[in-house]
Design a protein around this motif. Structure first.
Motif, PDB file in Angstrom:
ATOM      1  N   VAL A 383      39.790  56.899  56.480  1.00 55.58           N
ATOM      2  CA  VAL A 383      39.823  56.176  55.196  1.00 55.58           C
ATOM      3  C   VAL A 383      39.938  54.614  55.736  1.00 55.58           C
ATOM      4  N   VAL A 384      38.834  53.869  55.756  1.00 59.24           N
ATOM      5  CA  VAL A 384      38.716  52.513  56.202  1.00 59.24           C
ATOM      6  C   VAL A 384      38.974  51.561  54.892  1.00 59.24           C
ATOM      7  N   THR A 385      40.130  50.864  54.764  1.00 59.13           N
ATOM      8  CA  THR A 385      40.379  49.924  53.718  1.00 59.13           C
ATOM      9  C   THR A 385      39.815  48.537  53.819  1.00 59.13           C
ATOM     10  N   LYS A 386      39.400  48.025  55.057  1.00 62.25           N
ATOM     11  CA  LYS A 386      38.810  46.601  55.107  1.00 62.25           C
ATOM     12  C   LYS A 386      37.740  46.620  56.131  1.00 62.25           C
ATOM     13  N   GLY A 387      37.072  45.665  56.205  1.00 64.01           N
ATOM     14  CA  GLY A 387      36.059  45.459  57.246  1.00 64.01           C
ATOM     15  C   GLY A 387      34.608  45.721  56.620  1.00 64.01           C
ATOM     16  N   LYS A 388      33.502  45.941  57.519  1.00 58.55           N
ATOM     17  CA  LYS A 388      32.211  46.069  57.061  1.00 58.55           C
ATOM     18  C   LYS A 388      32.212  47.490  56.560  1.00 58.55           C
ATOM     19  N   LYS A 389      33.034  48.432  57.265  1.00 66.31           N
ATOM     20  CA  LYS A 389      32.564  49.703  57.225  1.00 66.31           C
ATOM     21  C   LYS A 389      33.704  50.461  56.101  1.00 66.31           C
ATOM     22  N   VAL A 390      34.059  49.872  54.954  1.00 63.75           N
ATOM     23  CA  VAL A 390      35.033  50.328  53.997  1.00 63.75           C
ATOM     24  C   VAL A 390      34.490  51.649  53.410  1.00 63.75           C
ATOM     25  N   GLY A 391      35.436  52.692  53.451  1.00 59.60           N
ATOM     26  CA  GLY A 391      34.990  53.859  52.610  1.00 59.60           C
ATOM     27  C   GLY A 391      35.655  55.168  53.293  1.00 59.60           C
ATOM     28  N   GLU A 392      35.394  56.254  52.958  1.00 55.71           N
ATOM     29  CA  GLU A 392      36.279  57.324  53.596  1.00 55.71           C
ATOM     30  C   GLU A 392      34.909  58.222  54.147  1.00 55.71           C
ATOM     31  N   TYR A 421      42.804  54.447  61.608  1.00 55.93           N
ATOM     32  CA  TYR A 421      42.069  54.865  60.508  1.00 55.93           C
ATOM     33  C   TYR A 421      42.087  56.258  60.396  1.00 55.93           C
TER      34      TYR A 421
END
Length: 462
Positions: A383-392, A421
């Protein structure tokens, strides 16, 4: 899909629905044992009433379908006869990596030969070894090993009582009527179904002339019977009804005079043997003998019988659903379930470097097998919360020494996901998993079930 259940002593019980398993987990009466396939263990129960469960197998060259079913008997209210029905618990589709093994062995052989001839001399040793009786090439033995491994694995999660395997050339018609012979033997209920199954695989389930898919296809003679053409499979192809009627009794050279490339392709494909059929024929008895070592009753059924059952019951085409139709089947219930796709990915390799096209080292791989507690092949949830690859993202990871991993989710590959993450879901067991949605029932197609498929040169749709 059904959830596998173990008792307190890790003995298999009857599978339960997802809803019931969710309640048991919420009430803290069970714990998760394995994610793929999903299995739970009860904390407060030992033993229970069991019903016989059957594993059905549809072996293929690239994929093997596995169906876990329960057989039940009932009484027909109209005729009063005893009928048997099959209820599907789980559908699995095992993807083999035999082609990858074959390519790797060929590459290694070429590298060894080059080093031996150009760098130093050493006598060839390929003829010094003898192969034992029943030896199979590694790419073929892999198919047998992975299939029997999954049968053994499923035995630990469910009370398996019997096994069924599709054996392409097994003769059910002679078993049903041992005294059958001559013309009667050729005009039984399954006449033409073995040929149809072969042609569907050989011509990729497409019309040979226009390439259309998902329509009723007919068996078509390349050389018309009016011109002396025979019923040999080398003279048969598949065509949709418009193309079949348009060609009529014309010669293939005349019908495709304006399409020379298509003409040459059809001629070449007609003479080309089906490699997939050769692979299945090479491993069918090896798999049957391996299943007998489980000491469970093994039913062997014909491939034509499988297709006959699937078409009669109007079930879509897939290896997993074909497995549910193996053997003597009167009715199949609850077949429209998600299919668990299982990819044989391996557990890594010993190679410590990559090679260039000349066989020399090109960089070196890291020595560590684990980075920050993760290994290549683990299934994680990120679960990416910041940056260019935000998403699950949920999928298999490929580790890097920097701690930024690659995650493969289905057909998508995401690079540069930090280990911070990532949350572990399942440790690497040599397989990758993907849940395929439910199958869509196909439109009813005209099928001649009782009439011979090739009698008097009449084409039949299937």
């Amino acid at each position: 899909m059904a959830v596998f259940v173990l008792d307190q002593q890790k003995k298999p019980l009857m599978p339960c629905p997802e809803k019931r398993a969710r309640r048991l987990l919420e009430r803290d009466r069970a714990v998760v044992v394995k994610r793929y396939p999903f299995a739970i263990r009860l904390k407060d129960r030992v033993g229970g009433e069991l019903q016989p469960i059957r594993i059905k197998l549809d072996p293929g060259s690239k994929q093997t379908g596995i169906a876990i079913v329960r057989e039940s008997q009932g009484v027909d209210p109209e005729t009063g006869e005893i009928t048997s029905k099959i209820s599907v618990f789980n559908l699995l589709q095992l993807h083999h990596r035999g082609l990858t093994i074959s390519k790797n062995l060929t590459s290694r052989c070429a590298m060894r030969r080059r080093r031996r001839s150009n760098l130093r001399y050493r006598g060839a040793r390929f003829d010094n070894r003898t192969k034992p009786k029943g030896w199979l090439a590694p790419s073929l033995q892999h198919r047998v090993n992975t299939t029997i491994n999954w049968v053994n694995k499923l035995q630990r999660f469910a009370p398996i009582a019997t096994l069924s395997q599709e054996l392409v050339r097994f003769d059910l018609q002679q078993i049903e009527s041992p005294e059958i012979s001559g013309v009667e033997y050729q005009q039984g209920e399954l006449q033409g179904y073995e040929v149809r199954k072969y042609l569907l695989d050989k011509w990729d389930r497409k019309c040979a002339y226009c390439g259309v898919e998902q329509v009723p296809l007919e068996i078509e003679h390349i050389v018309p019977k009016s011109a002396g053409g025979s019923n040999k499979v080398s003279n048969l192809t598949l065509a949709c009804r418009p193309c079949n009627q348009k060609k009529g009794s014309q010669a293939l050279d005349i019908f495709l005079a304006n399409k020379p490339e298509l003409l040459q392709r059809i001629k070449a494909q007609a003479k080309k043997p089906l490699k997939d059929a050769a692979i299945v024929n090479s491993t069918r008895w090896a798999l049957a003998n391996a299943l007998k070592t489980t000491r469970l009753p093994v039913e062997l059924a014909s491939g034509g019988r499988t297709q006959f059952n699937r078409v009669r019951l109007d079930i879509p085409k897939s290896h997993a659903l074909d497995a549910a139709c193996v053997g003597v089947v009167e009715a199949v219930q609850d077949w429209n379930k998600p299919i668990l796709e299982i990819n044989c990915a391996g557990r890594g390799r010993y190679q410590r470097t990559r090679l260039d096209k000349f066989g020399f080292p090109r960089g070196y791989l890291m020595r560590k097998k684990s980075v920050f507690g993760f290994q290549t092949g683990d299934i994680v949830k990120a679960v990416v919360t910041k940056g260019k690859k935000v998403g699950e993202y949920v999928g298999r990871i490929a580790i890097r020494a920097s701690g930024h991993f690659d995650i493969t989710t289905g057909d998508e590959k995401v690079s540069g996901i930090s280990y911070k993450y990532c949350q572990m879901i399942s440790r690497n067991d040599g397989y990758g998993y993907f849940l395929q949605p439910k199958a869509v029932r196909r439109l009813a197609t005209p099928v001649a079930l009782s009439l011979p498929a090739l009698k008097d040169g009449v084409s039949r749709a299937f």
